[in-house]
Design a protein around this motif. Structure first.
Motif, PDB file in Angstrom:
ATOM      1  N   LEU A   3       0.849  -1.189   0.000  1.00 30.90           N
ATOM      2  CA  LEU A   3       0.000   0.000   0.000  1.00 30.90           C
ATOM      3  C   LEU A   3       0.884   1.239   0.000  1.00 30.90           C
ATOM      4  CD1 LEU A   3      -2.873   1.324   0.419  1.00 30.90           C
ATOM      5  CD2 LEU A   3      -2.320   1.306   2.870  1.00 30.90           C
ATOM      6  N   ALA A   4       0.626   2.156  -0.919  1.00 30.94           N
ATOM      7  CA  ALA A   4       1.321   3.443  -0.931  1.00 30.94           C
ATOM      8  C   ALA A   4       0.396   4.505  -0.356  1.00 30.94           C
ATOM      9  CB  ALA A   4       1.730   3.820  -2.353  1.00 30.94           C
ATOM     10  N   ILE A   5       0.918   5.299   0.574  1.00 31.53           N
ATOM     11  CA  ILE A   5       0.177   6.433   1.123  1.00 31.53           C
ATOM     12  C   ILE A   5       0.847   7.690   0.592  1.00 31.53           C
ATOM     13  CG2 ILE A   5      -0.514   7.651   3.219  1.00 31.53           C
ATOM     14  CD1 ILE A   5      -0.483   4.924   4.638  1.00 31.53           C
ATOM     15  N   VAL A   6       0.114   8.454  -0.210  1.00 31.11           N
ATOM     16  CA  VAL A   6       0.692   9.597  -0.896  1.00 31.11           C
ATOM     17  C   VAL A   6      -0.035  10.881  -0.507  1.00 31.11           C
ATOM     18  CG1 VAL A   6       1.365   8.157  -2.851  1.00 31.11           C
ATOM     19  CG2 VAL A   6      -0.773   9.437  -2.965  1.00 31.11           C
ATOM     20  N   GLY A   7       0.639  12.000  -0.767  1.00 31.08           N
ATOM     21  CA  GLY A   7       0.052  13.307  -0.493  1.00 31.08           C
ATOM     22  C   GLY A   7       1.141  14.364  -0.503  1.00 31.08           C
ATOM     23  N   HIS A   8       0.735  15.606  -0.681  1.00 30.86           N
ATOM     24  CA  HIS A   8       1.700  16.702  -0.681  1.00 30.86           C
ATOM     25  C   HIS A   8       2.122  17.021   0.747  1.00 30.86           C
ATOM     26  CE1 HIS A   8      -1.427  19.462   0.792  1.00 30.86           C
ATOM     27  NE2 HIS A   8      -2.227  18.736   0.041  1.00 30.86           N
ATOM     28  N   ASN A   9       3.098  17.916   0.921  1.00 29.97           N
ATOM     29  CA  ASN A   9       3.523  18.336   2.259  1.00 29.97           C
ATOM     30  C   ASN A   9       2.341  18.941   3.006  1.00 29.97           C
ATOM     31  OD1 ASN A   9       6.154  17.546   1.777  1.00 29.97           O
ATOM     32  ND2 ASN A   9       6.806  19.565   1.055  1.00 29.97           N
ATOM     33  N   GLY A  10       2.148  18.498   4.250  1.00 29.80           N
ATOM     34  CA  GLY A  10       1.038  19.005   5.051  1.00 29.80           C
ATOM     35  C   GLY A  10      -0.249  18.217   4.903  1.00 29.80           C
ATOM     36  N   SER A  11      -0.211  17.119   4.138  1.00 28.07           N
ATOM     37  CA  SER A  11      -1.429  16.336   3.918  1.00 28.07           C
ATOM     38  C   SER A  11      -1.749  15.408   5.076  1.00 28.07           C
ATOM     39  CB  SER A  11      -1.300  15.509   2.631  1.00 28.07           C
ATOM     40  OG  SER A  11      -0.236  14.574   2.745  1.00 28.07           O
ATOM     41  N   GLY A  12      -0.769  15.157   5.962  1.00 30.65           N
ATOM     42  CA  GLY A  12      -0.983  14.261   7.097  1.00 30.65           C
ATOM     43  C   GLY A  12      -0.176  12.980   7.029  1.00 30.65           C
ATOM     44  N   LYS A  13       0.652  12.835   5.974  1.00 31.59           N
ATOM     45  CA  LYS A  13       1.420  11.596   5.807  1.00 31.59           C
ATOM     46  C   LYS A  13       2.357  11.333   6.988  1.00 31.59           C
ATOM     47  CE  LYS A  13       3.807  12.204   2.090  1.00 31.59           C
ATOM     48  NZ  LYS A  13       3.733  13.669   2.073  1.00 31.59           N
ATOM     49  N   SER A  14       3.114  12.355   7.402  1.00 33.14           N
ATOM     50  CA  SER A  14       4.099  12.164   8.476  1.00 33.14           C
ATOM     51  C   SER A  14       3.426  11.824   9.795  1.00 33.14           C
ATOM     52  CB  SER A  14       4.962  13.421   8.640  1.00 33.14           C
ATOM     53  OG  SER A  14       5.695  13.669   7.465  1.00 33.14           O
ATOM     54  N   HIS A  69       5.796  11.040  -1.381  1.00 38.24           N
ATOM     55  CA  HIS A  69       5.209  11.991  -2.324  1.00 38.24           C
ATOM     56  C   HIS A  69       5.684  11.687  -3.742  1.00 38.24           C
ATOM     57  CE1 HIS A  69       9.140  13.817  -1.311  1.00 38.24           C
ATOM     58  NE2 HIS A  69       9.123  14.205  -2.576  1.00 38.24           N
ATOM     59  N   ASP A  70       6.470  10.607  -3.885  1.00 38.46           N
ATOM     60  CA  ASP A  70       7.025  10.215  -5.182  1.00 38.46           C
ATOM     61  C   ASP A  70       6.063   9.238  -5.864  1.00 38.46           C
ATOM     62  OD1 ASP A  70       8.441   9.378  -7.356  1.00 38.46           O
ATOM     63  OD2 ASP A  70      10.160   8.604  -6.243  1.00 38.46           O
ATOM     64  N   LEU A  71       5.370   9.712  -6.895  1.00 36.65           N
ATOM     65  CA  LEU A  71       4.373   8.872  -7.556  1.00 36.65           C
ATOM     66  C   LEU A  71       4.999   7.780  -8.414  1.00 36.65           C
ATOM     67  CD1 LEU A  71       1.600  11.466  -8.483  1.00 36.65           C
ATOM     68  CD2 LEU A  71       1.823  10.028  -6.456  1.00 36.65           C
ATOM     69  N   GLU A  72       6.273   7.939  -8.796  1.00 40.11           N
ATOM     70  CA  GLU A  72       6.976   6.844  -9.487  1.00 40.11           C
ATOM     71  C   GLU A  72       7.075   5.638  -8.552  1.00 40.11           C
ATOM     72  OE1 GLU A  72       8.404   6.653 -12.544  1.00 40.11           O
ATOM     73  OE2 GLU A  72       8.663   8.705 -13.265  1.00 40.11           O
ATOM     74  N   GLU A  73       7.391   5.909  -7.285  1.00 41.43           N
ATOM     75  CA  GLU A  73       7.457   4.839  -6.289  1.00 41.43           C
ATOM     76  C   GLU A  73       6.069   4.273  -6.019  1.00 41.43           C
ATOM     77  OE1 GLU A  73       8.311   4.537  -1.488  1.00 41.43           O
ATOM     78  OE2 GLU A  73       9.490   5.958  -2.659  1.00 41.43           O
ATOM     79  N   ALA A  74       5.081   5.150  -5.859  1.00 43.57           N
ATOM     80  CA  ALA A  74       3.719   4.717  -5.551  1.00 43.57           C
ATOM     81  C   ALA A  74       3.116   3.872  -6.666  1.00 43.57           C
ATOM     82  CB  ALA A  74       2.835   5.934  -5.292  1.00 43.57           C
ATOM     83  N   ALA A  75       3.569   4.092  -7.903  1.00 44.18           N
ATOM     84  CA  ALA A  75       3.025   3.344  -9.042  1.00 44.18           C
ATOM     85  C   ALA A  75       3.324   1.854  -8.944  1.00 44.18           C
ATOM     86  CB  ALA A  75       3.586   3.904 -10.353  1.00 44.18           C
ATOM     87  N   LYS A  76       4.342   1.462  -8.144  1.00 41.26           N
ATOM     88  CA  LYS A  76       4.690   0.049  -7.983  1.00 41.26           C
ATOM     89  C   LYS A  76       3.775  -0.658  -6.977  1.00 41.26           C
ATOM     90  CE  LYS A  76       8.445   0.425 -10.540  1.00 41.26           C
ATOM     91  NZ  LYS A  76       8.491  -0.165 -11.893  1.00 41.26           N
ATOM     92  N   ALA A  77       2.986   0.100  -6.225  1.00 42.44           N
ATOM     93  CA  ALA A  77       2.154  -0.470  -5.162  1.00 42.44           C
ATOM     94  C   ALA A  77       0.922  -1.160  -5.744  1.00 42.44           C
ATOM     95  CB  ALA A  77       1.735   0.625  -4.183  1.00 42.44           C
ATOM     96  N   ASP A  78       0.324  -2.044  -4.932  1.00 42.93           N
ATOM     97  CA  ASP A  78      -0.936  -2.683  -5.322  1.00 42.93           C
ATOM     98  C   ASP A  78      -2.098  -1.708  -5.209  1.00 42.93           C
ATOM     99  OD1 ASP A  78       0.280  -5.303  -5.600  1.00 42.93           O
ATOM    100  OD2 ASP A  78       0.382  -5.358  -3.418  1.00 42.93           O
ATOM    101  N   ARG A  79      -1.993  -0.822  -4.221  1.00 40.12           N
ATOM    102  CA  ARG A  79      -3.102   0.086  -3.932  1.00 40.12           C
ATOM    103  C   ARG A  79      -2.552   1.379  -3.372  1.00 40.12           C
ATOM    104  NH1 ARG A  79      -6.637  -0.078   0.643  1.00 40.12           N
ATOM    105  NH2 ARG A  79      -5.428  -1.859   1.369  1.00 40.12           N
ATOM    106  N   ILE A  80      -3.294   2.472  -3.570  1.00 41.03           N
ATOM    107  CA  ILE A  80      -2.877   3.795  -3.090  1.00 41.03           C
ATOM    108  C   ILE A  80      -3.974   4.391  -2.218  1.00 41.03           C
ATOM    109  CG2 ILE A  80      -2.591   6.205  -3.836  1.00 41.03           C
ATOM    110  CD1 ILE A  80      -0.897   5.336  -6.097  1.00 41.03           C
ATOM    111  N   VAL A  81      -3.555   4.989  -1.113  1.00 45.54           N
ATOM    112  CA  VAL A  81      -4.428   5.873  -0.332  1.00 45.54           C
ATOM    113  C   VAL A  81      -3.825   7.269  -0.451  1.00 45.54           C
ATOM    114  CG1 VAL A  81      -5.155   6.537   1.986  1.00 45.54           C
ATOM    115  CG2 VAL A  81      -5.299   4.147   1.285  1.00 45.54           C
ATOM    116  N   MET A  82      -4.600   8.221  -0.968  1.00 49.15           N
ATOM    117  CA  MET A  82      -4.123   9.586  -1.108  1.00 49.15           C
ATOM    118  C   MET A  82      -4.754  10.462  -0.038  1.00 49.15           C
ATOM    119  SD  MET A  82      -4.329  12.253  -4.293  1.00 49.15           S
ATOM    120  CE  MET A  82      -3.814  13.959  -4.027  1.00 49.15           C
ATOM    121  N   LEU A  83      -3.895  11.170   0.706  1.00 51.40           N
ATOM    122  CA  LEU A  83      -4.358  12.103   1.732  1.00 51.40           C
ATOM    123  C   LEU A  83      -4.342  13.528   1.200  1.00 51.40           C
ATOM    124  CD1 LEU A  83      -2.458  10.778   4.901  1.00 51.40           C
ATOM    125  CD2 LEU A  83      -4.777  10.219   4.168  1.00 51.40           C
ATOM    126  N   ASN A  84      -5.307  14.308   1.612  1.00 53.60           N
ATOM    127  CA  ASN A  84      -5.343  15.732   1.284  1.00 53.60           C
ATOM    128  C   ASN A  84      -6.009  16.458   2.450  1.00 53.60           C
ATOM    129  OD1 ASN A  84      -5.027  18.095  -0.217  1.00 53.60           O
ATOM    130  ND2 ASN A  84      -7.013  17.880  -1.210  1.00 53.60           N
TER     131      ASN A  84
END
Length: 278
Positions: A35-46, A198-213
């Protein structure tokens, strides 16, 4: 099958009456999934990363890892099940050699010496670093250091590995090395992986993505669904679409119909097949 990880209606804020850093987050993770968890700075990822490693506790809601509910009483039990690879590999090194460094966590867990030697060698073999046993960690390249950091986590045999922006400080070559290593290990060892990035090249290898905003889940689905449905929004948020996706989009604008390829190899194969069919 019971999920390995359950996040149920989790909200978090750093102090009372402050703005929510995370708000009503829910998702599950099955064993063997990436699972890739993606989002811009301040989205809540950290914030979410710290919670998954029991550095924060939910203000509201519940986190369950392998049947154990995260609480102050179970924090060490949870940490034994979750291995974290951080952004700066140098911050994780404590040994004078690669071998010593991978062995450090095992010593702290009281693993017998002979078993420890076996685990160290197996973990370094898994990440392609078995020829560097006696090397000093600070002499390694960025990608090599991060692979040693992954080996240190693998040797502990956790149920879940979390990559917390683990490739963000690497050059493109090092980034590709690490993502390829994780992908190969996942397929070979049936690993369960969360990559927070935040690297979508890395996230593209995942089975599934959760995007935070803005602390909420904006999207959950496959990488291809995210890029196809929300490509424009990702660009607005400053997240670069993977090169094959950008190229496929440009080709489609010019009348060459392709799918949104997840890799350069897939896109090349598709273009070649289109050429042969004409």
């Amino acid at each position: 099958m019971e999920p390995l990880l359950k996040i149920e209606n989790v909200s978090f804020r750093y102090r009372e009456n402050a703005k929510w850093a995370l708000e009503d987050i829910s998702f599950q993770l099955q064993k063997g999934e990436w699972l890739a968890i993606v989002g811009h700075n301040g989205s809540g990822k950290s914030t979410l990363a710290k919670m998954l490693n029991a550095l924060h506790f939910p203000t509201e809601g519940q986190i369950t890892a392998n049947g154990t509910i995260l609480s102050e009483d179970t924090v060490w039990e949870i940490r034994d099940q979750v291995g974290m690879v951080f952004q700066h590999p140098d911050n994780q090194f404590v040994g004078t050699t690669v071998e010593d460094d991978v062995a450090f966590g095992l010593e702290n867990h009281g693993v017998p010496h002979e078993e420890m030697k076996t685990r160290v060698r197996e973990a370094l073999l898994d990440v392609g670093m078995s020829d560097f046993l006696t090397q000093e960690p600070h002499h390694l390249s960025g990608g090599q250091k991060q692979r040693v950091a992954i080996a240190s986590v693998l040797a502990l045999r956790p149920n879940l590995i979390i990559l917390d922006e683990a490739t963000s400080m690497l050059d493109p070559k090092g980034r590709k090395e690490v993502v390829k290593t994780v992908h190969e290990m996942k397929e070979r060892e049936d690993l369960t992986v969360i990559s927070i990035t935040h690297d979508l090249e890395e996230a593209a290898k995942a089975d599934r993505i959760v995007m935070l905003n803005k602390g909420r889940i904006f999207f959950e689905g496959t990488p291809q669904e995210l890029f196809q449905k929300h490509g424009d929004m990702l660009k607005e948020l400053g997240l670069d679409l993977p090169f094959p996706v950008r190229l496929a989009s440009e080709l489609n604008k010019r009348g060459l119909t392709t799918s949104s390829g997840m890799s350069e190899e897939e896109l090349v194969d598709e273009i070649w097949n289109l050429h042969l069919s004409k």
